[in-house]
Design a protein around this motif. Structure first.
Motif, PDB file in Angstrom:
ATOM      1  N   HIS A  86       0.853  -1.182   0.000  1.00  0.00           N
ATOM      2  CA  HIS A  86       0.000   0.000   0.000  1.00  0.00           C
ATOM      3  C   HIS A  86       0.895   1.240   0.000  1.00  0.00           C
ATOM      4  O   HIS A  86       1.849   1.327   0.783  1.00  0.00           O
ATOM      5  N   PHE A  87       0.554   2.185  -0.846  1.00  0.00           N
ATOM      6  CA  PHE A  87       1.360   3.396  -0.995  1.00  0.00           C
ATOM      7  C   PHE A  87       0.453   4.615  -1.013  1.00  0.00           C
ATOM      8  O   PHE A  87      -0.740   4.527  -1.321  1.00  0.00           O
ATOM      9  N   VAL A  88       1.047   5.759  -0.702  1.00  0.00           N
ATOM     10  CA  VAL A  88       0.372   7.048  -0.849  1.00  0.00           C
ATOM     11  C   VAL A  88       1.357   8.017  -1.485  1.00  0.00           C
ATOM     12  O   VAL A  88       2.557   7.994  -1.185  1.00  0.00           O
ATOM     13  N   ILE A  89       0.848   8.860  -2.385  1.00  0.00           N
ATOM     14  CA  ILE A  89       1.629   9.970  -2.919  1.00  0.00           C
ATOM     15  C   ILE A  89       0.969  11.259  -2.459  1.00  0.00           C
ATOM     16  O   ILE A  89      -0.248  11.440  -2.621  1.00  0.00           O
ATOM     17  N   ILE A  90       1.756  12.137  -1.841  1.00  0.00           N
ATOM     18  CA  ILE A  90       1.284  13.445  -1.402  1.00  0.00           C
ATOM     19  C   ILE A  90       1.965  14.504  -2.258  1.00  0.00           C
ATOM     20  O   ILE A  90       3.197  14.589  -2.297  1.00  0.00           O
ATOM     21  N   GLU A  91       1.165  15.301  -2.960  1.00  0.00           N
ATOM     22  CA  GLU A  91       1.700  16.337  -3.845  1.00  0.00           C
ATOM     23  C   GLU A  91       1.210  17.715  -3.408  1.00  0.00           C
ATOM     24  O   GLU A  91       0.096  17.850  -2.895  1.00  0.00           O
ATOM     25  N   ALA A  92       2.022  18.733  -3.650  1.00  0.00           N
ATOM     26  CA  ALA A  92       1.598  20.126  -3.504  1.00  0.00           C
ATOM     27  C   ALA A  92       2.112  20.891  -4.713  1.00  0.00           C
ATOM     28  O   ALA A  92       3.281  20.781  -5.085  1.00  0.00           O
ATOM     29  N   TRP A  93       1.201  21.663  -5.336  1.00  0.00           N
ATOM     30  CA  TRP A  93       1.512  22.432  -6.536  1.00  0.00           C
ATOM     31  C   TRP A  93       1.136  23.883  -6.309  1.00  0.00           C
ATOM     32  O   TRP A  93       0.169  24.191  -5.614  1.00  0.00           O
ATOM     33  N   ALA A  94       1.878  24.774  -6.921  1.00  0.00           N
ATOM     34  CA  ALA A  94       1.648  26.198  -6.724  1.00  0.00           C
ATOM     35  C   ALA A  94       0.278  26.635  -7.213  1.00  0.00           C
ATOM     36  O   ALA A  94      -0.294  27.594  -6.683  1.00  0.00           O
ATOM     37  N   SER A  95      -0.265  25.928  -8.198  1.00  0.00           N
ATOM     38  CA  SER A  95      -1.588  26.265  -8.718  1.00  0.00           C
ATOM     39  C   SER A  95      -2.218  25.026  -9.330  1.00  0.00           C
ATOM     40  O   SER A  95      -1.529  24.051  -9.655  1.00  0.00           O
ATOM     41  N   ALA A  96      -3.531  25.086  -9.513  1.00  0.00           N
ATOM     42  CA  ALA A  96      -4.237  23.981 -10.154  1.00  0.00           C
ATOM     43  C   ALA A  96      -3.798  23.826 -11.607  1.00  0.00           C
ATOM     44  O   ALA A  96      -3.691  22.705 -12.115  1.00  0.00           O
ATOM     45  N   ASP A  97      -3.517  24.923 -12.287  1.00  0.00           N
ATOM     46  CA  ASP A  97      -3.086  24.849 -13.684  1.00  0.00           C
ATOM     47  C   ASP A  97      -1.765  24.094 -13.813  1.00  0.00           C
ATOM     48  O   ASP A  97      -1.591  23.259 -14.715  1.00  0.00           O
ATOM     49  N   GLU A  98      -0.821  24.387 -12.906  1.00  0.00           N
ATOM     50  CA  GLU A  98       0.470  23.699 -12.967  1.00  0.00           C
ATOM     51  C   GLU A  98       0.319  22.231 -12.618  1.00  0.00           C
ATOM     52  O   GLU A  98       0.992  21.371 -13.208  1.00  0.00           O
ATOM     53  N   ARG A  99      -0.573  21.932 -11.711  1.00  0.00           N
ATOM     54  CA  ARG A  99      -0.826  20.533 -11.389  1.00  0.00           C
ATOM     55  C   ARG A  99      -1.459  19.827 -12.587  1.00  0.00           C
ATOM     56  O   ARG A  99      -1.114  18.679 -12.901  1.00  0.00           O
ATOM     57  N   ASN A 100      -2.363  20.491 -13.299  1.00  0.00           N
ATOM     58  CA  ASN A 100      -2.993  19.887 -14.470  1.00  0.00           C
ATOM     59  C   ASN A 100      -1.978  19.637 -15.583  1.00  0.00           C
ATOM     60  O   ASN A 100      -2.064  18.636 -16.301  1.00  0.00           O
ATOM     61  N   SER A 101      -1.018  20.530 -15.725  1.00  0.00           N
ATOM     62  CA  SER A 101       0.046  20.307 -16.710  1.00  0.00           C
ATOM     63  C   SER A 101       0.857  19.075 -16.350  1.00  0.00           C
ATOM     64  O   SER A 101       1.222  18.271 -17.220  1.00  0.00           O
ATOM     65  N   HIS A 102       1.138  18.908 -15.073  1.00  0.00           N
ATOM     66  CA  HIS A 102       1.839  17.708 -14.597  1.00  0.00           C
ATOM     67  C   HIS A 102       1.045  16.450 -14.915  1.00  0.00           C
ATOM     68  O   HIS A 102       1.591  15.450 -15.392  1.00  0.00           O
ATOM     69  N   ALA A 103      -0.272  16.484 -14.658  1.00  0.00           N
ATOM     70  CA  ALA A 103      -1.110  15.305 -14.880  1.00  0.00           C
ATOM     71  C   ALA A 103      -1.136  14.897 -16.348  1.00  0.00           C
ATOM     72  O   ALA A 103      -1.299  13.710 -16.660  1.00  0.00           O
ATOM     73  N   ALA A 104      -0.951  15.868 -17.243  1.00  0.00           N
ATOM     74  CA  ALA A 104      -0.981  15.583 -18.678  1.00  0.00           C
ATOM     75  C   ALA A 104       0.397  15.288 -19.263  1.00  0.00           C
ATOM     76  O   ALA A 104       0.514  15.008 -20.456  1.00  0.00           O
ATOM     77  N   SER A 105       1.430  15.306 -18.436  1.00  0.00           N
ATOM     78  CA  SER A 105       2.791  15.111 -18.933  1.00  0.00           C
ATOM     79  C   SER A 105       3.006  13.665 -19.381  1.00  0.00           C
ATOM     80  O   SER A 105       2.353  12.736 -18.900  1.00  0.00           O
ATOM     81  N   ASP A 106       3.946  13.483 -20.275  1.00  0.00           N
ATOM     82  CA  ASP A 106       4.240  12.142 -20.785  1.00  0.00           C
ATOM     83  C   ASP A 106       4.678  11.207 -19.669  1.00  0.00           C
ATOM     84  O   ASP A 106       4.281  10.029 -19.635  1.00  0.00           O
ATOM     85  N   HIS A 107       5.505  11.710 -18.742  1.00  0.00           N
ATOM     86  CA  HIS A 107       6.018  10.806 -17.704  1.00  0.00           C
ATOM     87  C   HIS A 107       4.912  10.393 -16.733  1.00  0.00           C
ATOM     88  O   HIS A 107       4.926   9.259 -16.221  1.00  0.00           O
ATOM     89  N   THR A 108       3.932  11.269 -16.484  1.00  0.00           N
ATOM     90  CA  THR A 108       2.829  10.892 -15.599  1.00  0.00           C
ATOM     91  C   THR A 108       1.911   9.887 -16.275  1.00  0.00           C
ATOM     92  O   THR A 108       1.469   8.912 -15.648  1.00  0.00           O
ATOM     93  N   ILE A 109       1.625  10.089 -17.547  1.00  0.00           N
ATOM     94  CA  ILE A 109       0.802   9.130 -18.281  1.00  0.00           C
ATOM     95  C   ILE A 109       1.492   7.767 -18.330  1.00  0.00           C
ATOM     96  O   ILE A 109       0.866   6.717 -18.099  1.00  0.00           O
ATOM     97  N   ALA A 110       2.799   7.756 -18.577  1.00  0.00           N
ATOM     98  CA  ALA A 110       3.545   6.491 -18.615  1.00  0.00           C
ATOM     99  C   ALA A 110       3.556   5.829 -17.239  1.00  0.00           C
ATOM    100  O   ALA A 110       3.425   4.596 -17.128  1.00  0.00           O
TER     101      ALA A 110
END
Length: 270
Positions: A86-110
């Motif tokens: 069982h694992f958890v990932i805790i993230e904090a991003w400066a804004s929702a837009d920057e977090r959304n860019s991360h979610a759409a990145s190639d490395h996150t999709i992979a």
């Protein structure tokens, strides 16, 4: 000095949300706004036990890539103590837009595509804003000795604000005030490194408590303080000094819709 990102007022009896393409701020019915800057993400990952090492390695790689992205404030991979699949990932991003860019990145999709065959439960990603949370830059980095505690809290909506009929005194403290009070007194306990209350962006009666303690001994000592015991009792709708009701037919009149399910983790990547 803790920079408190958000606090809930006690006047509202229900919640309303406002969101747009540019903003995921959460607006309470009384007008209190919880900002999406920063945006927090809590993700639960439950994998086949035989895949634990592979999942851990994936999370480590994902952490390394994510911490290099614009807007990342914090990215921590955690492994559950006593249940290492069982694992958890805790993230904090400066804004929702920057977090959304991360979610759409190639490395996150992979990352997600590679992870999926090893899961026995869905990838459970929950966006949050700060209800009572420290500036991520003020929080010390964890290490091998740090004990993380992640708790999902589900306050029944009518019990969030006064009157809260399940509480011994309907005038309170009610659910949201109890949660912010918990954070405030817990930060004063020996060994406390972080005590954040986060609220889900899409369901503000659901919250995640994120704790960091400098040792297992400090975390255990916190558990048995009078203040923590009183919190647990009041959350169950019984007097702060209660614990066992003299009526054998007594049924706990919980302010929560779920168990107060504290889960302990160790750091694997940040």
């Amino acid at each position: 000095m803790l920079n408190v990102i958000g606090k809930i007022g006690l006047a509202a009896s229900a919640l309303a949300f406002s969101a747009s393409m540019a903003s995921a701020d959460v607006t309470l019915q009384d007008g209190t706004v919880l900002s999406d800057a920063p945006t927090f993400i809590v993700t639960y990952i439950e994998a086949d036990a035989a895949s634990s090492d592979a999942v851990k390695a994936l999370i480590e790689d994902q952490t390394s890539a994510s911490t290099q992205e614009d807007g990342n404030l914090r990215f921590e991979g955690l492994q559950r103590i006593g249940q290492d699949n069982h694992f958890v990932i805790i993230e904090a991003w400066a804004s929702a837009d920057e977090r959304n860019s991360h979610a759409a990145s190639d490395h996150t999709i992979a990352f997600r595509n590679t992870l999926e065959p090893m899961l026995y439960a869905p990838y459970d990603e929950r966006p949050h804003v700060g209800l009572d949370a420290a500036d991520p830059s003020s929080i010390p980095a964890g290490d091998a000795d740090t004990v993380y505690v992640i708790t999902h809290a589900d306050i029944i909506p009518p019990e969030q604000f006064a009157p809260c009929d399940r509480q011994v005194d309907a005038s309170g403290p009610c659910g949201n005030a109890m949660m912010t009070d918990l954070a405030e007194f817990s930060r004063d306990h020996d060994g406390s490194m972080r005590f954040d209350i986060l609220t889900q962006s899409n369901r503000a009666n659901h919250m995640t408590v994120v704790e960091m303690w400098d040792s297992s001994a400090s975390q255990a000592a916190h558990q048995i303080t009078d203040a923590k015991k009183a919190f647990r009792n009041e959350l169950s709708g019984i007097p702060a000094a209660g614990g066992v009701n003299p009526d054998p037919q007594f049924v706990l009149n919980m302010l929560t819709g779920s168990l107060w399910d504290e889960r302990l983790y160790t750091l694997i990547s940040n």
